[in-house]
Design a protein around this motif. Structure first.
Motif, short mmCIF file in Angstrom:
data_model
loop_
_atom_site.label_atom_id
_atom_site.label_comp_id
_atom_site.label_asym_id
_atom_site.label_seq_id
_atom_site.Cartn_x
_atom_site.Cartn_y
_atom_site.Cartn_z
N LEU A 3 44.32 38.09 43.77
CA LEU A 3 43.10 37.39 44.16
C LEU A 3 43.24 35.91 43.84
CD1 LEU A 3 40.36 38.14 45.24
CD2 LEU A 3 39.55 38.32 42.91
N GLY A 4 42.94 35.12 44.79
CA GLY A 4 42.96 33.70 44.52
C GLY A 4 44.33 33.06 44.62
N VAL A 8 43.74 31.89 36.36
CA VAL A 8 43.93 30.45 36.29
C VAL A 8 42.72 29.74 36.84
CG1 VAL A 8 45.30 28.53 37.16
CG2 VAL A 8 46.43 30.62 36.44
N LEU A 9 42.27 30.22 37.98
CA LEU A 9 41.10 29.58 38.59
C LEU A 9 39.88 29.76 37.72
CD1 LEU A 9 41.75 30.65 42.26
CD2 LEU A 9 42.16 28.44 41.24
N THR A 64 45.45 28.92 44.28
CA THR A 64 46.38 28.30 43.34
C THR A 64 47.57 27.71 44.07
OG1 THR A 64 47.23 30.51 42.94
CG2 THR A 64 45.87 29.55 41.24
N SER A 82 46.58 34.53 39.46
CA SER A 82 45.97 33.32 39.98
C SER A 82 44.49 33.26 39.70
CB SER A 82 46.16 33.24 41.49
OG SER A 82 47.50 33.30 41.81
N PHE A 83 43.87 34.41 39.75
CA PHE A 83 42.43 34.40 39.58
C PHE A 83 42.06 33.93 38.18
CE2 PHE A 83 38.26 35.30 40.78
CZ PHE A 83 37.60 35.86 39.70
N LEU A 126 40.10 27.38 34.87
CA LEU A 126 39.79 26.03 35.31
C LEU A 126 38.29 25.86 35.51
CD1 LEU A 126 42.59 25.12 37.86
CD2 LEU A 126 41.98 23.88 35.80
N LEU A 183 39.49 17.61 36.30
CA LEU A 183 38.68 18.83 36.40
C LEU A 183 37.65 18.70 37.52
CD1 LEU A 183 38.07 19.90 32.71
CD2 LEU A 183 39.32 21.12 34.48
#
Lengths: 240, 735
Positions: free
Chosen positions: B10-11, A31-32, B15, A28-29, A35, B680
């Motif tokens: 993480l994160g 992906v972020l 998501t 996920s990190f 982005l 975005l």
């Protein structure tokens, strides 16, 4: 025709999407981060376009576009240093977190992050230069430029997207590695490569130039990707 | 196995929110491009948005702008007005009306509007379907959606899908608002969101406070992401929360026959940002109140709710058992992935960990209702302590606890969700270990289950590694191991007693509630039981409001439940199935030991597989949990120098989805470049909002940053980027 749309979509963005799914979407990190990187480069594009707002539309000759490309790449390379700085800050923070929590945060993770930064850059360009125009092909028309009767504007865009996706992703990883090892030669080489790739597209102003320029760009992309892979491999070996 | 990498989780919470938002936007854009490629706006589709001024393309810019301002003012006023109406309805306890209305609105969205859009899409893509199949499918879709969002528990994924669907439909309808009006409405709604969520006073805040005070859930449509780290999703009150205003909200202004629920704007109103509440932890009364994040019902405004992970996580553990029993089927998928460390338990904070966490968790959900109570030190305690108390109370309590277990699942969910829906749910901050009381009853409960339950996660418990940093520790077991040991007879007896007691205190409403609860294996029912169970020892009165909480939903649904007279007395209605304890003797013993090792729990002990030093300050690698430190033991305070942390599962009001998608849909009517730029920008704004959420730890309005960035980027792209990029691309010059 919709067939145009899907064909060009997968040609230009298929590898990018596959890369995303296989490598980036797993974490996920990343992906972020991708982005965020895309957002950052969008801001850069907006900034560049704001600078040139007074000058567009340029006359469709090679001269003005050379200048515009040179200036744009210069700004982008300058910002690349900024992204390196952000990357450093993030690395420090994550290092602390990892130390605190006992998780691993090693070279591989750092490479992942560099790839995510680069991917954001490549994706941003691909989306704004290519994908935003592609939906026009869902209709019944297409567009050709006089100097390139062999490839439609959209096909050139797809090839650009393919090539520059690879180029920009690799350049970021290479640049970060150069910054990390203080090898400014590498950093300069990265900037020069970006300029070179941009100027290669100027060949498209020549009659039938696109037949040369686009495949060479794709080849350059593959080359840089291979170089990046070798670089990461070597670093991995050393780290081990 | 190598140490897990930091980047692995993480994160994940972020998501979990970014993905559905992106999906909603993508489908909205697709619909807009497919069905409305010319970008035709209609002043009649969303009547409320065009009352004062119908935009004509021939009008001058000044006139358009002025008219748009007027329209937007009226729109926001309508939204605010509906919030007031909702507040009044809530205040005068017309819960049935609220839920009925929302059900009606949501059903309209799912049936009529979806049907109309579906037919249009079929026409455009040249597919055919017969009327009977369409009606059949649509009807089923709508009924399941309406019931699932408002009245009954359905799997989390379904709920998420339905919520996203509501967002898509309403956003698509809103894209018909004429252009100038649409942009001004977006700006005004962002401003209104700030005011509604952050400024004290006003109907939304009053609504939230009333909900807190009554410990009642507010009906609201809130999207709750699955808990990160594979923690099991606890269905619970949270579900109730999901219905919501938001649904109506979107549709609200719509005048068309399908009639978007007028509540739409309302939903926004419903968003509330409850200020963090301090909820004293029962056990640890000495510790002092713990900050509680309130989940606001997001209604349209969509505030992000913070859920304290710890609490939630904790709840999970017990919840699992309950959940497992209650909703075996749906549960498993949720639990499986994460379970071990994932489970909320991991969350963190276990610091207090072991017991505390779980208490909290259980409480959380309960807490919202209960915790909210300001006064409620007692109440809170109760909730919190519920498990504890139960254990102390003795064997009978153990049975209660059993029931309680089931509840936590939901609780957890709720807590996770953060205010799921209804009103603000105060989420207790992680409690420290110290809060945890040893469970003397545990052994006497006899069942491993009791200990099991109590312990959030014991060594074996999936939910939570005791005291250990969540990150590393993963309970080997899957949630199924948490199945409660249930002594049904005892439970029934206790329940019965409770009911009687409770009834006295609570009156018919509780009865109804109970009957609902007994309705079935649904965790929800158990939920209401739980409180009562908890209440029994703790003091009924305090719990009354709490009990009432679920009742609203239950009551509403309860039409379904129907029966006034409690059917609880029969053990079978508890919906708890006796299951062999998953724990074996050692694990149980360890659990008990851990529980009792209050201050000595190796909070700072890193998970066994982690090699690193214990987190010095509870820094969670996964940013889970709030600032409680493991190591600090009983004190860690929320912000003890830790990095800000996000709740395990973030809740986002449906109104946010709707306005984001409306913005992007509106951008799609111009060009795709603006779509991507707006996308975005919105995601960046969302990220910024989440960052603020992690830092400030309270419910925040989710609209302002994203809308501001989105609008700015849309106009900048239109103004500068497009004239720059399009000639570049068409001249085949790229960089």
């Amino acid at each position: 025709m919709p067939i145009d749309f899907f064909g060009l979509f997968f040609l230009g963005l298929g590898p990018g999407i596959a890369f995303f799914i296989v490598l980036i979407a797993r974490k996920s990190f990343l992906v972020l981060l991708a982005l965020f990187s895309a957002f950052l480069w969008l801001v850069v594009l907006l900034f560049i376009s704001a600078i040139f707002r007074a000058f567009v539309p340029l006359s469709s000759t090679i001269g003005p576009y050379t200048g515009m490309l040179a200036a744009s790449v210069f700004i982008e390379e300058a910002v690349r240093f900024g992204t390196w700085w952000l990357h450093r800050v993030t690395l420090n923070t994550l290092d602390n977190m990892a130390r605190a929590s006992g998780h691993r945060f090693g070279l591989l993770d750092k490479l992942y992050m560099a790839v995510a930064w680069g991917y954001g850059h490549g994706a941003c360009h691909a989306v704004f230069f290519f994908l935003s125009l592609l939906p026009l092909t869902t209709g019944d028309g297409t567009l050709y430029v006089g100097t390139c009767p062999q490839m439609s504007v959209f096909l050139v865009g797809a090839l650009y997207s393919l090539a520059f996706g690879m180029i920009l992703t690799s350049l970021t990883v290479i640049a970060f590695d150069g910054y990390m090892s203080r090898s400014y030669l590498v950093v300069a080489a990265v900037a020069l490569l970006h300029w070179g790739a941009a100027f290669l597209t100027l060949l498209n102003f020549q009659q039938d130039g696109c037949l040369v320029a686009m495949p060479v760009l794709v080849a350059l992309g593959l080359l840089l990707t291979g170089y990046t892979v070798a670089l990461c491999w070597k670093k991995g070996k050393v780290a081990r | 196995m190598a140490t897990p990498s930091l980047l692995d989780d993480l994160g994940e919470e972020v998501t979990g929110i970014v993905a559905p938002v992106s999906l909603c936007m993508a489908v909205t854009v697709l619909l807009v491009r497919l069905l409305n490629p010319e970008g035709i706006s209609s002043s009649n589709t969303v009547l409320i948005a065009s009352i004062a001024y119908q935009e004509q393309s021939s009008d001058s810019s000044g006139k358009k702008f002025g008219g748009a301002l007027l329209n937007a003012l009226i729109f926001v006023a309508v939204v605010a007005g509906m919030t007031v109406v909702l507040f009044l309805l809530f205040k005068y306890k017309c819960y049935k009306f609220i839920f009925a209305y929302m059900g009606f609105a949501v059903f309209n969205i799912f049936f009529f509007i979806t049907g109309a859009l579906f037919i249009q899409v079929m026409q455009v893509i040249d597919l055919h379907i017969d009327a009977f199949s369409l009606a059949y499918g649509l009807f089923n879709f709508s009924i399941v959606g309406t019931l699932g969002l408002l009245f009954m528990p359905i799997p989390l994924l379904s709920k998420q899908v339905y919520l996203i669907w509501v967002g898509i439909i309403v956003a698509y309808i809103f894209t018909f608002i004429p252009e100038w009006t649409a942009w001004v409405i977006l700006c005004f709604m962002a401003l209104y969101d700030i005011v509604a969520v952050l400024v004290p006073g006003g109907p939304l805040k009053a609504l939230v406070e009333l909900a807190i005070e009554r410990q009642q859930e507010l009906p609201a449509l809130i999207y709750e992401a699955r808990p990160a780290g594979g923690r099991p999703y606890v269905r619970g009150w949270g579900n109730r929360g999901q219905r919501g205003e938001d649904g109506p909200e979107g549709a609200g202004p719509e005048g068309g026959p399908p009639g978007g629920p007028p509540g739409g704007p309302d939903a926004n109103g419903a968003v509330m940002a409850a200020p963090p509440n301090m909820v004293p932890s029962p056990h640890n009364n000495s510790r002092g109140p713990r900050p509680v994040a309130e989940a606001s019902s997001p209604a349209a405004g969509g505030s992000l709710e913070m859920r304290q992970p710890t609490t939630r996580a904790m709840a999970q553990a017990p919840g699992q058992a309950a959940a497992a029993a209650a909703a075996a089927g749906s549960f498993d998928p949720y639990e499986a992935p994460g379970s071990p460390g994932g489970s909320g338990a991991g969350r963190r904070r276990a610091a207090g960990a072991s017991g505390g966490g779980w208490v909290q968790a259980a409480t959380t959900r309960v807490a919202p209702a209960v915790g909210a109570a300001g006064g409620g030190g007692g109440v809170d305690s109760e909730t919190q302590v519920l498990p504890m108390r139960l254990s102390t109370a003795g064997a009978a309590d153990a049975a209660m606890e059993e029931q309680w277990q089931q509840q936590p699942q939901r609780l957890r969910q709720r807590s996770q969700g953060g205010g799921a829906g209804p009103g603000p749910r105060p989420v207790a901050e992680g409690r420290e270990q110290g809060d945890w009381q040893p469970l003397p009853a545990a052994p006497e409960a006899g069942a491993a289950g009791a200990a099991l339950r109590v312990r959030p996660g014991g060594p074996g418990g999936p939910p939570e590694p005791l005291g250990a940093a969540d990150s590393g520790r993963s309970s080997p077991r899957s949630h199924t191991s948490m199945e409660p040991l249930l002594n049904q007879r005892a439970a029934a007896a206790v329940l019965d007693r409770d009911l009687r007691d409770f009834d006295g205190a609570a009156g018919t409403s509780s009865r109804g509630r109970f009957s609902n609860s007994s309705a079935g294996p649904q965790g929800r029912e158990m939920r209401s039981l739980q409180p009562s169970a908890g209440a029994a020892p703790a003091g009924k009165g305090a719990l009354d409001p709490f009990l009432r909480g679920p009742s609203s939903g239950l009551a509403a649904a309860g039409g379904a439940a129907g029966g006034e007279p409690a059917r609880l007395t029969s053990p079978g209605t508890m919906g708890v199935r006796a299951v062999a304890p998953a724990f074996d003797a050692e694990r149980l013993a360890e659990a008990v030991r851990r529980n009792t090792l209050d201050g000595e729990l190796p909070a700072s002990t890193p998970p066994p597989q982690l090699a690193g030093a214990p987190p010095p300050d509870g820094h969670h690698p996964h940013h889970r949990g709030h600032g409680h430190h493991d190591g600090a033991g009983p004190q860690s305070d929320a912000d003890g120098g830790e990095l800000p942390d996000l709740p395990d599962s973030i809740k986002l009001g449906l109104g946010d989805f709707i306005f984001y998608s409306m913005l992007v849909g509106r951008a799609a009517m111009y060009d795709f470049m603006t779509v991507f730029a707006a996308y975005l920008a919105i995601i960046a704004g969302l990220g910024l909002t989440l960052l603020c959420l992690a830092v400030f730890q309270k419910a925040l309005p989710a609209l302002p940053f994203s809308i501001a960035l989105g609008v700015a980027f849309y106009f900048l792209t239109r103004l500068t980027l497009e004239p720059f990029l399009v000639p570049l691309a068409t001249n085949l010059a790229f960089f």
